[in-house]
Design an enzyme around this catalytic site. Sequence first.
Site, PDB file in Angstrom:
ATOM      1  N   GLY A 141       0.835  -1.185  -0.049  1.00  0.00           N
ATOM      2  CA  GLY A 141      -0.013   0.131  -0.042  1.00  0.00           C
ATOM      3  C   GLY A 141       0.928   1.114   0.042  1.00  0.00           C
ATOM      4  O   GLY A 141       1.313   1.655   1.117  1.00  0.00           O
ATOM      5  N   LEU A 142       1.003   1.668  -1.312  1.00  0.00           N
ATOM      6  CA  LEU A 142       1.802   3.065  -1.238  1.00  0.00           C
ATOM      7  C   LEU A 142       0.784   4.162  -1.952  1.00  0.00           C
ATOM      8  O   LEU A 142       0.588   5.112  -1.408  1.00  0.00           O
ATOM      9  CB  LEU A 142       2.865   2.963  -2.239  1.00  0.00           C
ATOM     10  CG  LEU A 142       3.950   4.135  -2.228  1.00  0.00           C
ATOM     11  CD1 LEU A 142       4.331   4.863  -0.987  1.00  0.00           C
ATOM     12  CD2 LEU A 142       4.937   4.020  -3.041  1.00  0.00           C
ATOM     13  N   HIS A 147      -2.649  10.805  -4.692  1.00  0.00           N
ATOM     14  CA  HIS A 147      -1.287  10.946  -4.800  1.00  0.00           C
ATOM     15  C   HIS A 147      -0.542   9.463  -5.181  1.00  0.00           C
ATOM     16  O   HIS A 147      -0.370   8.619  -4.610  1.00  0.00           O
ATOM     17  CB  HIS A 147      -0.641  11.039  -3.357  1.00  0.00           C
ATOM     18  CG  HIS A 147      -1.041  12.581  -2.689  1.00  0.00           C
ATOM     19  ND1 HIS A 147      -0.635  13.517  -3.104  1.00  0.00           N
ATOM     20  CD2 HIS A 147      -2.173  12.550  -1.687  1.00  0.00           C
ATOM     21  CE1 HIS A 147      -1.295  14.550  -2.588  1.00  0.00           C
ATOM     22  NE2 HIS A 147      -1.843  13.849  -1.672  1.00  0.00           N
ATOM     23  N   GLY A 148      -0.278   9.542  -6.665  1.00  0.00           N
ATOM     24  CA  GLY A 148       0.372   8.556  -7.245  1.00  0.00           C
ATOM     25  C   GLY A 148       1.660   8.837  -7.449  1.00  0.00           C
ATOM     26  O   GLY A 148       2.743   8.171  -6.670  1.00  0.00           O
ATOM     27  N   LEU A 250       9.717  -0.506  -5.279  1.00  0.00           N
ATOM     28  CA  LEU A 250       9.211  -0.381  -6.556  1.00  0.00           C
ATOM     29  C   LEU A 250      10.341  -0.411  -7.871  1.00  0.00           C
ATOM     30  O   LEU A 250       9.941  -1.105  -8.715  1.00  0.00           O
ATOM     31  CB  LEU A 250       8.640   1.112  -6.732  1.00  0.00           C
ATOM     32  CG  LEU A 250       7.715   1.630  -5.974  1.00  0.00           C
ATOM     33  CD1 LEU A 250       7.278   3.227  -6.199  1.00  0.00           C
ATOM     34  CD2 LEU A 250       6.252   0.882  -6.310  1.00  0.00           C
ATOM     35  N   ARG A 279      -4.653 -17.232 -42.553  1.00  0.00           N
ATOM     36  CA  ARG A 279      -5.662 -16.631 -42.822  1.00  0.00           C
ATOM     37  C   ARG A 279      -5.414 -16.196 -44.348  1.00  0.00           C
ATOM     38  O   ARG A 279      -4.356 -15.511 -44.670  1.00  0.00           O
ATOM     39  CB  ARG A 279      -5.993 -15.231 -42.041  1.00  0.00           C
ATOM     40  CG  ARG A 279      -7.014 -14.433 -42.471  1.00  0.00           C
ATOM     41  CD  ARG A 279      -8.433 -14.677 -42.257  1.00  0.00           C
ATOM     42  NE  ARG A 279      -9.313 -13.865 -42.385  1.00  0.00           N
ATOM     43  CZ  ARG A 279     -10.611 -13.767 -42.217  1.00  0.00           C
ATOM     44  NH1 ARG A 279     -11.136 -14.865 -41.440  1.00  0.00           N
ATOM     45  NH2 ARG A 279     -11.208 -12.640 -42.368  1.00  0.00           N
ATOM     46  N   LEU A 349      -4.968  -8.678 -37.451  1.00  0.00           N
ATOM     47  CA  LEU A 349      -6.161  -9.677 -36.954  1.00  0.00           C
ATOM     48  C   LEU A 349      -7.170  -8.844 -37.486  1.00  0.00           C
ATOM     49  O   LEU A 349      -8.176  -9.827 -37.639  1.00  0.00           O
ATOM     50  CB  LEU A 349      -5.959 -10.197 -35.544  1.00  0.00           C
ATOM     51  CG  LEU A 349      -5.055 -11.373 -35.395  1.00  0.00           C
ATOM     52  CD1 LEU A 349      -3.671 -10.940 -35.244  1.00  0.00           C
ATOM     53  CD2 LEU A 349      -5.625 -11.803 -33.814  1.00  0.00           C
ATOM     54  N   GLU A 374       3.775   1.495 -11.472  1.00  0.00           N
ATOM     55  CA  GLU A 374       5.090   1.409 -11.279  1.00  0.00           C
ATOM     56  C   GLU A 374       6.074   2.558 -11.674  1.00  0.00           C
ATOM     57  O   GLU A 374       6.930   2.399 -12.260  1.00  0.00           O
ATOM     58  CB  GLU A 374       5.623   0.166 -11.322  1.00  0.00           C
ATOM     59  CG  GLU A 374       5.054  -1.012 -11.056  1.00  0.00           C
ATOM     60  CD  GLU A 374       4.914  -1.659  -9.499  1.00  0.00           C
ATOM     61  OE1 GLU A 374       5.498  -0.511  -8.691  1.00  0.00           O
ATOM     62  OE2 GLU A 374       4.120  -2.254  -9.094  1.00  0.00           O
TER      63      GLU A 374
END
Length: 396
Positions: A141-142, A147-148, A250, A279, A349, A374
């Site tokens: 938990g950080l 606040h990231g 981290l 294909r 695809l 991260e």
Amino acid sequence: MNSGKRPDFDPHDPLGVDDELSTEQLAVRDSVRALCRDQVLPHVADWFERGELPRARELARELGRLGVLGMHLDGYGCAGMSAVDYGVVCEELEACDSGLRSLVSVQGSLAMFAIHRWGSEEQKRHWLPRMAAGEAIGCFGLTEPDHGSDPSSMRTSARRDGSDWVLNGRKMWITNGTIADVAVVWARTEEGVRGFVVPTDTPGFTAPEIAHKLSLRASVTSELVLDDVRLPADAVLPEAHGLRGPLSCLNEARYGIVWGANGAGRSCLEAALEYSTTREQFGKPLAGHQLTQSKLADMAVRVHNGRLLALHLGRRKDAGTLLPQQVSFGKLDNVRGALDVARTARTLLGANGISLEYPVMRHMTNLESVLTYEGTSEMHTLTIGAAMTGVDAFRG
């Protein structure tokens, strides 16, 4: 002069990187690949569509039996393997799904590493053997709702009350939180930022799962709520003071992402190669058209250059010479590269590229999260820029 037979070109390993891996590393890779093939890949598209990881605890025990949880740590039931060993495993896990690699990264590189590096002997003996076996799951938990990228502004607090600590606050976007047995929580105290080992059955601790995600859907992502969570004095990580503690964790997790993101890109490349050779359009396989071959060649160059970068950083890590700025270099480039490969594979695809019958769109949406967790691409760019110029531009 070597007169032996020239090896055949392998479209799945065009640079022959497997030759740089030891027999043991290839064996570990193959064991993890088999687990993913047999126990995850048949179900992961359905889990992703439903937005759940219903077998998280069972998978953790299986991964524990393989010895990959905290595998790069020594002692306390951990395998004590090399950084390259760990990287090879991360590549295989994320080639399966980013959520599976996240489970392992958070367990080993964040929660277990925090206790192993910064914890007391009692904390290590109590938690690490069970976590290495997958019998106990950890989270970290950080990040907070507001606040990231700037953890120095965290609001979660811990105050002394007699010999106890009392924690209050919220953490956000926490992998494994709802199913965790232990949370490593970072909080502001009168003496600076400290880390705490929080058993999740402690009164006042709750971890509601976050819903409505469009990425990392086959993964448990949670909010942590700490409402007067009372902990004994020995719950604090005694060796961690300030942001050095969480940032070191981290850096461990980011190293795994360097390998893991490349695994997701590899999976997209392999899907595009298989699809384009089977294909048919305009009377011949898609792979027979020049623009298709151009895309496949560009994707192969991106993926396998990324693999070489990851191997180089892994060897530096094993030698004790890896710098945090070099990890930022690898995380920034390999995640961006994997996203480019996923988006290009999607075009090959066609309409099938958006179907969960193929892994491409699932990887693409997962990588949108890997791009920013991260450390966002902007933060890693500025880390490299500051290291090159000597000028800190984070607040400029």
